[in-house]
Design an enzyme around this catalytic site. Structure first.
Site, PDB file in Angstrom:
ATOM      1  N   ASN A  90      -3.668  97.653 -21.223  1.00  0.00           N
ATOM      2  CA  ASN A  90      -4.371  96.529 -21.610  1.00  0.00           C
ATOM      3  C   ASN A  90      -5.608  96.781 -22.681  1.00  0.00           C
ATOM      4  O   ASN A  90      -6.114  95.875 -23.178  1.00  0.00           O
ATOM      5  CB  ASN A  90      -5.111  96.198 -20.304  1.00  0.00           C
ATOM      6  CG  ASN A  90      -6.244  95.020 -20.331  1.00  0.00           C
ATOM      7  OD1 ASN A  90      -6.036  94.246 -20.543  1.00  0.00           O
ATOM      8  ND2 ASN A  90      -7.435  95.732 -19.968  1.00  0.00           N
ATOM      9  N   TYR A 156      -5.484  92.325 -36.055  1.00  0.00           N
ATOM     10  CA  TYR A 156      -5.319  92.228 -34.767  1.00  0.00           C
ATOM     11  C   TYR A 156      -3.956  91.554 -34.447  1.00  0.00           C
ATOM     12  O   TYR A 156      -3.265  91.860 -33.644  1.00  0.00           O
ATOM     13  CB  TYR A 156      -6.490  91.303 -34.147  1.00  0.00           C
ATOM     14  CG  TYR A 156      -6.355  91.192 -32.595  1.00  0.00           C
ATOM     15  CD1 TYR A 156      -6.742  91.933 -31.542  1.00  0.00           C
ATOM     16  CD2 TYR A 156      -5.931  89.696 -32.323  1.00  0.00           C
ATOM     17  CE1 TYR A 156      -6.724  91.659 -30.495  1.00  0.00           C
ATOM     18  CE2 TYR A 156      -5.828  89.544 -30.821  1.00  0.00           C
ATOM     19  CZ  TYR A 156      -6.350  90.538 -29.905  1.00  0.00           C
ATOM     20  OH  TYR A 156      -6.264  90.103 -28.486  1.00  0.00           O
TER      21      TYR A 156
HETATM   22  N1  LIG Z   1     -10.071  87.553 -24.032  1.00  0.00           N
HETATM   23  C1  LIG Z   1      -9.045  86.810 -24.688  1.00  0.00           C
HETATM   24  O1  LIG Z   1      -9.134  85.908 -25.113  1.00  0.00           O
HETATM   25  C2  LIG Z   1      -7.724  87.652 -24.903  1.00  0.00           C
HETATM   26  C3  LIG Z   1      -6.689  87.040 -25.578  1.00  0.00           C
HETATM   27  C4  LIG Z   1      -5.638  87.583 -25.724  1.00  0.00           C
HETATM   28  C5  LIG Z   1      -5.369  89.123 -25.503  1.00  0.00           C
HETATM   29  N2  LIG Z   1      -6.309  89.586 -24.981  1.00  0.00           N
HETATM   30  C6  LIG Z   1      -6.145  91.209 -24.764  1.00  0.00           C
HETATM   31  O2  LIG Z   1      -6.703  91.469 -23.482  1.00  0.00           O
HETATM   32  C7  LIG Z   1      -6.818  92.840 -23.338  1.00  0.00           C
HETATM   33  C8  LIG Z   1      -8.185  93.088 -22.706  1.00  0.00           C
HETATM   34  O3  LIG Z   1      -9.287  92.384 -23.544  1.00  0.00           O
HETATM   35  P1  LIG Z   1     -10.205  91.607 -22.651  1.00  0.00           P
HETATM   36  O4  LIG Z   1     -10.384  90.195 -23.257  1.00  0.00           O
HETATM   37  O5  LIG Z   1     -10.612  91.766 -21.112  1.00  0.00           O
HETATM   38  O6  LIG Z   1     -11.711  92.200 -23.432  1.00  0.00           O
HETATM   39  P2  LIG Z   1     -12.823  93.370 -23.003  1.00  0.00           P
HETATM   40  O7  LIG Z   1     -13.476  93.609 -24.260  1.00  0.00           O
HETATM   41  O8  LIG Z   1     -13.514  92.795 -21.839  1.00  0.00           O
HETATM   42  O9  LIG Z   1     -11.651  94.499 -22.456  1.00  0.00           O
HETATM   43  C9  LIG Z   1     -11.176  95.443 -23.497  1.00  0.00           C
HETATM   44  C10 LIG Z   1     -11.444  96.755 -22.645  1.00  0.00           C
HETATM   45  O10 LIG Z   1     -10.631  97.819 -23.196  1.00  0.00           O
HETATM   46  C11 LIG Z   1     -11.243  98.923 -23.270  1.00  0.00           C
HETATM   47  N3  LIG Z   1     -10.980  99.722 -24.549  1.00  0.00           N
HETATM   48  C12 LIG Z   1     -11.298  99.245 -25.739  1.00  0.00           C
HETATM   49  N4  LIG Z   1     -10.916 100.397 -26.493  1.00  0.00           N
HETATM   50  C13 LIG Z   1     -10.333 101.418 -26.061  1.00  0.00           C
HETATM   51  C14 LIG Z   1      -9.729 102.592 -26.061  1.00  0.00           C
HETATM   52  N5  LIG Z   1      -9.721 103.078 -27.246  1.00  0.00           N
HETATM   53  N6  LIG Z   1      -9.478 103.271 -25.111  1.00  0.00           N
HETATM   54  C15 LIG Z   1      -9.756 102.919 -23.651  1.00  0.00           C
HETATM   55  N7  LIG Z   1     -10.240 101.847 -23.369  1.00  0.00           N
HETATM   56  C16 LIG Z   1     -10.509 101.087 -24.453  1.00  0.00           C
HETATM   57  C17 LIG Z   1     -12.749  98.366 -23.471  1.00  0.00           C
HETATM   58  O11 LIG Z   1     -13.756  99.303 -23.035  1.00  0.00           O
HETATM   59  C18 LIG Z   1     -12.837  97.306 -22.592  1.00  0.00           C
HETATM   60  O12 LIG Z   1     -12.890  97.532 -21.101  1.00  0.00           O
HETATM   61  C19 LIG Z   1      -7.102  93.513 -24.787  1.00  0.00           C
HETATM   62  O13 LIG Z   1      -5.750  94.058 -25.345  1.00  0.00           O
HETATM   63  C20 LIG Z   1      -7.066  91.941 -25.725  1.00  0.00           C
HETATM   64  O14 LIG Z   1      -6.355  92.128 -27.061  1.00  0.00           O
HETATM   65  C21 LIG Z   1      -7.570  89.024 -24.679  1.00  0.00           C
END
Ligand SMILES: NC(=O)c1ccc[n+]([C@@H]2O[C@H](COP(=O)([O-])OP(=O)(O)OC[C@H]3O[C@@H](n4cnc5c(N)ncnc54)[C@H](O)[C@@H]3O)[C@@H](O)[C@H]2O)c1
Length: 252
Positions: A90, A156
């Site tokens: 994730n 992205y």
């Molecule tokens: N929030 C949205 O609208 C949305 C929509 C589609 C997809 N996503 C995807 O969901 C996933 C989670 O995102 P979120 O929305 O919960 O945001 P978020 O920023 O809260 O979570 C992302 C997490 O990944 C961790 N992270 C980032 N880079 C890292 C690395 N190199 N190694 C280990 N950990 C790392 C961060 O510390 C954070 O805890 C992501 O892959 C994101 O692309 C989010």
């Protein structure tokens, strides 16, 4: 019996947002969860929350762009809990908002490394462990931007499309050996990343919600529910899919 009783899962990026909600839900349903996050404090908070609810979880500081750290996270799950049953890959980052022709090399490296290389490293370390176990399930976190174009986030979107390509291909390679691999493609979900997208694009939550046919953005728990279903035996015939949980956004 709880759905994930005695099962062991790795969750990357489990310190916040969708990863945190999924780690908690897995633990509530009986799983032992090994959380890897770049930020130690946030990962520790998720473990504390799980333990307060009577669940079992471990945290190890992990940057998914570092192969040795990713392998160490998977090894920790095997050493402490006797094997691996699945993973939610994730961890992800977005780039700054702007058209492709304004993106610099450093943004390319950061966005592709975390979202694509990180997912590749994660699956490369996890699949042999699942094969040893005789089966298991992996879910990768892609995005609606992995299904359709997303103006202002070309890198992205490219990385998330590639995550779906890795997912589908790895899935057909190991399906016959009992390993199911799928991805989820969330629409906008209220997390820290969403806040950065929102403020970068200069839109309100209501305006972004209105882009989704359902009329609102999503909650992390709504994505966690789909991930948990895909990781469970209920999804036993679901292989190589990129499933949208996006309030209808990709159907517009
Ligand atoms: N929030 C949205 O609208 C949305 C929509 C589609 C997809 N996503 C995807 O969901 C996933 C989670 O995102 P979120 O929305 O919960 O945001 P978020 O920023 O809260 O979570 C992302 C997490 O990944 C961790 N992270 C980032 N880079 C890292 C690395 N190199 N190694 C280990 N950990 C790392 C961060 O510390 C954070 O805890 C992501 O892959 C994101 O692309 C989010």
């Amino acid at each position: 019996m709880a759905r994930f009783e005695n099962r062991v899962f790795v969750v990357t990026g489990g310190g916040t947002g969708i990863g945190r909600a999924t780690a908690i839900q897995l633990a509530v349903e009986g799983a032992r969860v090994v959380i890897g996050n770049r930020n130690a404090e946030l990962g520790g908070d998720t473990v504390a929350e799980i333990e307060r609810g009577g669940g079992i979880a471990l945290f190890q500081r992990t940057d998914v762009t570092d192969d040795a750290q990713v392998r160490a996270l998977v090894d920790l799950a095997v050493e402490r809990f006797g094997g691996l049953d699945g993973a939610f890959n994730n961890a992800g980052v977005e780039g700054p908002m702007g058209p492709l022709h304004t993106m610099d090399d450093a943004t390319y490296d950061r966005v592709l490394d975390t979202n694509l290389r990180g997912t590749f490293f994660s699956m490369r370390a996890q699949i042999p462990r699942l094969l040893e176990r005789g089966g298991g399930a992996i879910v990768n976190n892609s995005s609606v931007a992995g299904l359709v174009g997303f103006g202002g986030q070309a890198l992205y979107a490219a990385a998330k499309h590639a995550v779906n390509g890795l997912t589908r291909t790895a899935a057909v390679e190991v399906a016959a050996q009992g390993v199911r691999i799928n991805s989820v493609c969330p629409g906008a979900v209220r997390t820290e990343m969403f806040e950065r997208f929102r403020s970068g694009g200069g839109l309100s939550e209501e305006e972004l919600g209105a882009l989704h046919p359902i009329g609102r953005i999503g909650r992390s728990e709504e994505i966690a529910a789909l991930v948990c279903w895909l990781l469970s035996d209920e999804a036993s015939f679901v292989v190589g899919q990129a499933l949208a949980a996006d309030g209808g956004l990709s159907s517009v």
